[in-house]
Design an enzyme around this catalytic site. Structure first.
Site, short mmCIF file in Angstrom:
data_model
loop_
_atom_site.label_atom_id
_atom_site.label_comp_id
_atom_site.label_asym_id
_atom_site.label_seq_id
_atom_site.Cartn_x
_atom_site.Cartn_y
_atom_site.Cartn_z
N LYS A 9 46.25 44.99 33.86
CA LYS A 9 47.03 43.95 34.53
C LYS A 9 48.27 43.60 33.70
O LYS A 9 48.38 44.03 32.54
CB LYS A 9 46.13 42.73 34.75
CG LYS A 9 44.86 43.01 35.58
CD LYS A 9 44.14 41.71 35.87
CE LYS A 9 42.69 41.91 36.26
NZ LYS A 9 41.99 40.62 36.45
N TYR A 49 43.09 41.75 46.36
CA TYR A 49 42.28 40.58 46.05
C TYR A 49 41.87 39.81 47.30
O TYR A 49 41.54 38.62 47.22
CB TYR A 49 43.02 39.66 45.07
CG TYR A 49 42.96 40.14 43.63
CD1 TYR A 49 41.73 40.37 43.00
CD2 TYR A 49 44.12 40.34 42.89
CE1 TYR A 49 41.66 40.80 41.69
CE2 TYR A 49 44.06 40.77 41.56
CZ TYR A 49 42.82 41.00 40.97
OH TYR A 49 42.76 41.41 39.66
N ASN A 112 42.55 38.35 31.71
CA ASN A 112 41.47 39.20 31.19
C ASN A 112 41.83 40.68 31.21
O ASN A 112 40.97 41.55 31.08
CB ASN A 112 40.15 38.90 31.93
CG ASN A 112 40.24 39.17 33.41
OD1 ASN A 112 41.20 39.78 33.89
ND2 ASN A 112 39.24 38.74 34.15
N HIS A 115 41.25 45.30 35.43
CA HIS A 115 40.43 45.29 36.63
C HIS A 115 39.59 46.56 36.70
O HIS A 115 40.08 47.63 36.33
CB HIS A 115 41.31 45.22 37.89
CG HIS A 115 40.54 45.50 39.14
ND1 HIS A 115 39.81 44.54 39.79
CD2 HIS A 115 40.34 46.66 39.83
CE1 HIS A 115 39.20 45.09 40.83
NE2 HIS A 115 39.50 46.38 40.87
N GLU A 126 39.88 50.58 46.96
CA GLU A 126 40.95 50.36 45.98
C GLU A 126 41.67 51.66 45.61
O GLU A 126 42.89 51.65 45.43
CB GLU A 126 40.35 49.69 44.73
CG GLU A 126 39.90 48.26 45.01
CD GLU A 126 39.02 47.64 43.92
OE1 GLU A 126 38.62 46.48 44.09
OE2 GLU A 126 38.74 48.31 42.90
P1 IDP Z 1 36.27 40.69 37.82
O1 IDP Z 1 37.71 41.04 37.53
O2 IDP Z 1 35.46 40.59 36.56
O3 IDP Z 1 35.65 41.58 38.87
P2 IDP Z 1 36.35 38.62 39.89
O4 IDP Z 1 35.35 37.52 40.00
O5 IDP Z 1 36.29 39.71 40.91
O6 IDP Z 1 36.28 39.20 38.40
O7 IDP Z 1 37.79 37.94 39.94
C1 IDP Z 1 38.94 38.74 40.07
C2 IDP Z 1 40.00 38.24 39.13
O8 IDP Z 1 40.43 36.95 39.53
C3 IDP Z 1 39.53 38.07 37.68
O9 IDP Z 1 39.56 39.25 36.94
C4 IDP Z 1 40.52 37.06 37.16
O10 IDP Z 1 41.75 37.70 36.82
C5 IDP Z 1 40.76 36.19 38.37
N1 IDP Z 1 39.90 35.01 38.35
C6 IDP Z 1 38.60 34.94 38.68
N2 IDP Z 1 38.11 33.70 38.54
C7 IDP Z 1 39.16 32.96 38.12
C8 IDP Z 1 39.31 31.57 37.77
O11 IDP Z 1 38.38 30.76 37.84
N3 IDP Z 1 40.55 31.18 37.37
C9 IDP Z 1 41.61 32.05 37.28
N4 IDP Z 1 41.50 33.35 37.59
C10 IDP Z 1 40.30 33.81 37.99
MG MG Z 2 35.99 41.76 40.92
#
Ligand code: IDP
Ligand code: MG
Length: 148
Positions: A9, A49, A112, A115, A126
């Site tokens: 990302k 997303y 983080n 993805h 995807e």
């Molecule tokens: P993942 O990337 O570990 O699969 P997901 O729950 O699918 O996590 O969420 C997708 C992305 O959305 C996360 O990687 C993160 O960048 C963002 N995200 C998820 N939850 C939050 C939050 O509570 N605050 C801000 N960003 C979030």
């Molecule tokens: Mg996810």
């Protein structure tokens, strides 16, 4: 055998972690079958997303993911989807164990860095979304020393 969609990302690209991240997948024994850098537009970001479209963080997430270049990858191997998710670690970097990408480099959930597809159906969706041109089918000779 599976192919999974992995994406560095904008925060990972900005922090210069692209090489470090690619190296972890490569040395694990996964095979690289697609790689490119793009600056995502809003349309592809929203499609990617879509499952999170009702969440409060969605607008910020779309703004973030379209803010600069991402590095799109396809990695192939035995159970590639779960293997990649294990290399990546849980969503929140502060809870992710050292040794995982998010555990080693991340602090906040919104930054983080990476993805990874979470299931067979999402991987197919995807890969089709980010690699409409298709991915590369090739034989990596070293794979005969990765799988017994
Ligand atoms: P993942 O990337 O570990 O699969 P997901 O729950 O699918 O996590 O969420 C997708 C992305 O959305 C996360 O990687 C993160 O960048 C963002 N995200 C998820 N939850 C939050 C939050 O509570 N605050 C801000 N960003 C979030
Ligand atoms: Mg996810």
């Amino acid at each position: 055998m599976q192919t999974t969609y992995i994406m560095v990302k904008p925060d990972g690209v900005q922090r210069g972690l692209v090489g470090e991240i690619i190296q972890r997948f490569e040395r694990k024994g996964l095979k690289l079958v697609g790689l490119k850098q793009i600056i995502p537009g809003e349309k592809i970001a929203r499609e990617h997303y879509a499952v999170h479209s009702e969440r409060p963080f969605f607008p910020g997430l779309i703004k973030f993911i379209t803010s600069g270049p991402v590095v799109c990858m396809a990695w192939h191997g035995k159970d590639a989807i779960s293997v990649a998710r294990n290399l990546i670690g849980p969503t929140n970097g502060r809870e992710a164990l050292p040794g995982t990408i998010r555990g080693d480099f991340g602090m906040d959930i919104g930054y983080n860095m990476i993805h990874g597809s979470d299931a067979q159906e999402t991987a197919e969706f995807e890969l089709g979304l980010w690699f409409p041109e298709g991915i590369n089918d090739w034989k990596q000779d070293s794979q005969s020393w990765v799988y017994e």
